[in-house]
Write a protein that holds these residues in place. Structure first.
Motif, PDB file in Angstrom:
ATOM      1  N   LEU A   1       3.838  -1.723  -0.125  1.00 50.20           N
ATOM      2  CA  LEU A   1       4.365  -0.385  -0.386  1.00 50.20           C
ATOM      3  C   LEU A   1       4.033   0.578   0.748  1.00 50.20           C
ATOM      4  O   LEU A   1       4.817   1.486   1.040  1.00 50.20           O
ATOM      5  CB  LEU A   1       3.801   0.143  -1.707  1.00 50.20           C
ATOM      6  CG  LEU A   1       4.212  -0.618  -2.975  1.00 50.20           C
ATOM      7  CD1 LEU A   1       3.740   0.127  -4.218  1.00 50.20           C
ATOM      8  CD2 LEU A   1       5.712  -0.845  -3.022  1.00 50.20           C
ATOM      9  N   ALA A   2       2.889   0.397   1.403  1.00 47.05           N
ATOM     10  CA  ALA A   2       2.533   1.262   2.528  1.00 47.05           C
ATOM     11  C   ALA A   2       3.498   1.055   3.690  1.00 47.05           C
ATOM     12  O   ALA A   2       3.998   2.021   4.287  1.00 47.05           O
ATOM     13  CB  ALA A   2       1.099   0.986   2.972  1.00 47.05           C
ATOM     14  N   ALA A   3       3.768  -0.203   4.033  1.00 41.78           N
ATOM     15  CA  ALA A   3       4.696  -0.491   5.126  1.00 41.78           C
ATOM     16  C   ALA A   3       6.113  -0.072   4.759  1.00 41.78           C
ATOM     17  O   ALA A   3       6.856   0.455   5.599  1.00 41.78           O
ATOM     18  CB  ALA A   3       4.649  -1.979   5.465  1.00 41.78           C
ATOM     19  N   ASP A   4       6.495  -0.289   3.505  1.00 36.66           N
ATOM     20  CA  ASP A   4       7.842   0.090   3.084  1.00 36.66           C
ATOM     21  C   ASP A   4       8.031   1.601   3.124  1.00 36.66           C
ATOM     22  O   ASP A   4       9.108   2.086   3.484  1.00 36.66           O
ATOM     23  CB  ASP A   4       8.107  -0.429   1.668  1.00 36.66           C
ATOM     24  CG  ASP A   4       9.499  -0.068   1.179  1.00 36.66           C
ATOM     25  OD1 ASP A   4      10.473  -0.684   1.656  1.00 36.66           O
ATOM     26  OD2 ASP A   4       9.615   0.850   0.341  1.00 36.66           O
ATOM     27  N   ALA A   5       6.988   2.359   2.776  1.00 38.23           N
ATOM     28  CA  ALA A   5       7.086   3.818   2.819  1.00 38.23           C
ATOM     29  C   ALA A   5       7.295   4.304   4.250  1.00 38.23           C
ATOM     30  O   ALA A   5       8.095   5.215   4.503  1.00 38.23           O
ATOM     31  CB  ALA A   5       5.831   4.444   2.224  1.00 38.23           C
ATOM     32  N   ALA A   6       6.587   3.704   5.205  1.00 36.81           N
ATOM     33  CA  ALA A   6       6.757   4.087   6.606  1.00 36.81           C
ATOM     34  C   ALA A   6       8.142   3.699   7.110  1.00 36.81           C
ATOM     35  O   ALA A   6       8.818   4.487   7.791  1.00 36.81           O
ATOM     36  CB  ALA A   6       5.678   3.427   7.459  1.00 36.81           C
ATOM     37  N   PHE A   7       8.585   2.495   6.782  1.00 35.64           N
ATOM     38  CA  PHE A   7       9.901   2.034   7.230  1.00 35.64           C
ATOM     39  C   PHE A   7      11.016   2.867   6.603  1.00 35.64           C
ATOM     40  O   PHE A   7      12.026   3.162   7.251  1.00 35.64           O
ATOM     41  CB  PHE A   7      10.076   0.557   6.869  1.00 35.64           C
ATOM     42  CG  PHE A   7      11.349  -0.042   7.379  1.00 35.64           C
ATOM     43  CD1 PHE A   7      11.510  -0.321   8.725  1.00 35.64           C
ATOM     44  CD2 PHE A   7      12.393  -0.319   6.511  1.00 35.64           C
ATOM     45  CE1 PHE A   7      12.690  -0.876   9.202  1.00 35.64           C
ATOM     46  CE2 PHE A   7      13.573  -0.871   6.976  1.00 35.64           C
ATOM     47  CZ  PHE A   7      13.722  -1.147   8.328  1.00 35.64           C
ATOM     48  N   THR A   8      10.840   3.259   5.347  1.00 32.87           N
ATOM     49  CA  THR A   8      11.838   4.098   4.676  1.00 32.87           C
ATOM     50  C   THR A   8      11.998   5.434   5.384  1.00 32.87           C
ATOM     51  O   THR A   8      13.117   5.936   5.553  1.00 32.87           O
ATOM     52  CB  THR A   8      11.443   4.327   3.208  1.00 32.87           C
ATOM     53  OG1 THR A   8      11.428   3.070   2.521  1.00 32.87           O
ATOM     54  CG2 THR A   8      12.423   5.266   2.512  1.00 32.87           C
ATOM     55  N   LEU A   9      10.887   6.035   5.809  1.00 35.58           N
ATOM     56  CA  LEU A   9      10.955   7.302   6.536  1.00 35.58           C
ATOM     57  C   LEU A   9      11.759   7.161   7.824  1.00 35.58           C
ATOM     58  O   LEU A   9      12.606   8.000   8.140  1.00 35.58           O
ATOM     59  CB  LEU A   9       9.547   7.794   6.864  1.00 35.58           C
ATOM     60  CG  LEU A   9       8.838   8.653   5.819  1.00 35.58           C
ATOM     61  CD1 LEU A   9       7.437   8.994   6.288  1.00 35.58           C
ATOM     62  CD2 LEU A   9       9.625   9.929   5.551  1.00 35.58           C
ATOM     63  N   ILE A  10      11.489   6.094   8.567  1.00 33.13           N
ATOM     64  CA  ILE A  10      12.186   5.889   9.838  1.00 33.13           C
ATOM     65  C   ILE A  10      13.680   5.688   9.607  1.00 33.13           C
ATOM     66  O   ILE A  10      14.523   6.343  10.237  1.00 33.13           O
ATOM     67  CB  ILE A  10      11.590   4.680  10.580  1.00 33.13           C
ATOM     68  CG1 ILE A  10      10.130   4.950  10.942  1.00 33.13           C
ATOM     69  CG2 ILE A  10      12.406   4.352  11.827  1.00 33.13           C
ATOM     70  CD1 ILE A  10       9.406   3.743  11.510  1.00 33.13           C
TER      71      ILE A  10
END
Length: 298
Positions: free
Chosen positions: A61-70
């Motif tokens: 979820l941490a990586a997905d949250a960052a990727f979602t922002l980008i």
């Protein structure tokens, strides 16, 4: 019947507030939330791997949250600008000019950081190219320079845009590099700013929820969170909240379109004035020739 030509407005009107607040904030946030919830359902509901807070994509979820922002910021920057341009063509809203005391960051995001832009932008109140009528801009001819600098400047700018003397491939590559530099820098700044605002606090909230057992995985995968419905709901809410930057991009696009109209109108005015001057010169030349011929006959 085609919509009337939009008039550049200097101040935000109630129509602009409703347009930005309802369509491009609430509407965009709902759309982002629905899209992210659907993507989360595709990513997590049938996964065979545990859903973790930290770790690599796609089950972190941490990586997905960052990727979602980008990803979401990049798509929003391009798609929302296209949506604003289409709404202007339909006459749903009027373009805006640059505020008188605009912050340098706003000028930079709009794209008026080039010194040459002041010749035709709304920030140069003493320059030519427009006049103020109430809260609206009425286009007028720029001040004429007797040395012809104004007309040559207009010709040189148009010549540079057309890429005279360059091959089609060189022009295409040059234009692509310009687009990449212009949009890439601004998207990058928005991504960094959004990351600083949203990602750390999101990680704190998820860490607290994990410690409290919210969304605990009681299945065989033994992850930090279950595969349904916690990660899907989280992704939907996260996409909804991060969509709040959309009206800022819309506001930038409205100013960009308005200032572009002012510039192009000023260039057209310069060309019209140049044509009139050339016509007067030809008329004067014809009169001189006729007078010389009459003198010879006499």
């Amino acid at each position: 019947m085609s919509p009337p030509t939009p008039v550049v407005v200097e101040y935000l009107t109630p129509r602009h507030v409703a347009y930005l607040g309802l369509m491009h904030m609430l509407g965009a946030m709902l759309l982002d939330g629905i899209i992210n919830f659907a993507l989360g359902s595709l990513m997590f509901s049938k996964t065979k791997s545990p859903i973790m807070l930290w770790g690599p994509l796609p089950n972190s979820l941490a990586a997905d949250a960052a990727f979602t922002l980008i990803l979401q910021t990049t798509f929003t920057w391009f798609l929302d600008r296209l949506a604003v341009r289409n709404d202007l063509k339909k006459g749903l809203v009027e373009p805006l000019s640059m505020p008188v005391n605009a912050h340098p960051w706003l000028r930079w995001f709009v794209g008026l950081d080039d010194d040459s832009a002041d010749d035709y932008s709304g920030n140069n109140r003493t320059g030519g190219g427009y006049g103020r009528v109430g809260e609206r801009r009425a286009y007028s001819r720029p001040h004429h320079n007797s040395s012809g600098a104004g007309s040559s400047r207009g010709r040189s700018r148009r010549g540079s845009l057309l890429g005279i003397g360059k091959s089609d491939l060189q022009r295409f590559q040059s234009r692509g590099q310009e687009i990449l530099r212009f949009h890439g820098k601004r998207i990058g700044v928005l991504i960094v700013a959004s990351f600083i605002v949203f990602w750390p606090i999101t990680m704190v909230i998820l860490t607290v929820m994990k410690a409290s057992g919210v969304g605990r995985d009681d299945g065989p995968l033994k992850g930090d969170f279950n595969v349904w419905p916690f990660p899907e709901v989280f992704k939907g809410i996260y996409g909804f909240l991060t969509g709040i930057i959309t009206p800022l991009i819309s506001y930038i696009a409205l100013i960009y379109e308005g200032e572009s109209m002012i510039r192009f109108s000023s260039l057209d005015s310069e060309d019209e004035e140049e044509d009139e001057e050339n016509e007067e010169l030809f008329q004067d030349s014809d009169e001189e020739v006729m007078m010389e011929q009459l003198d010879r006959v006499a």
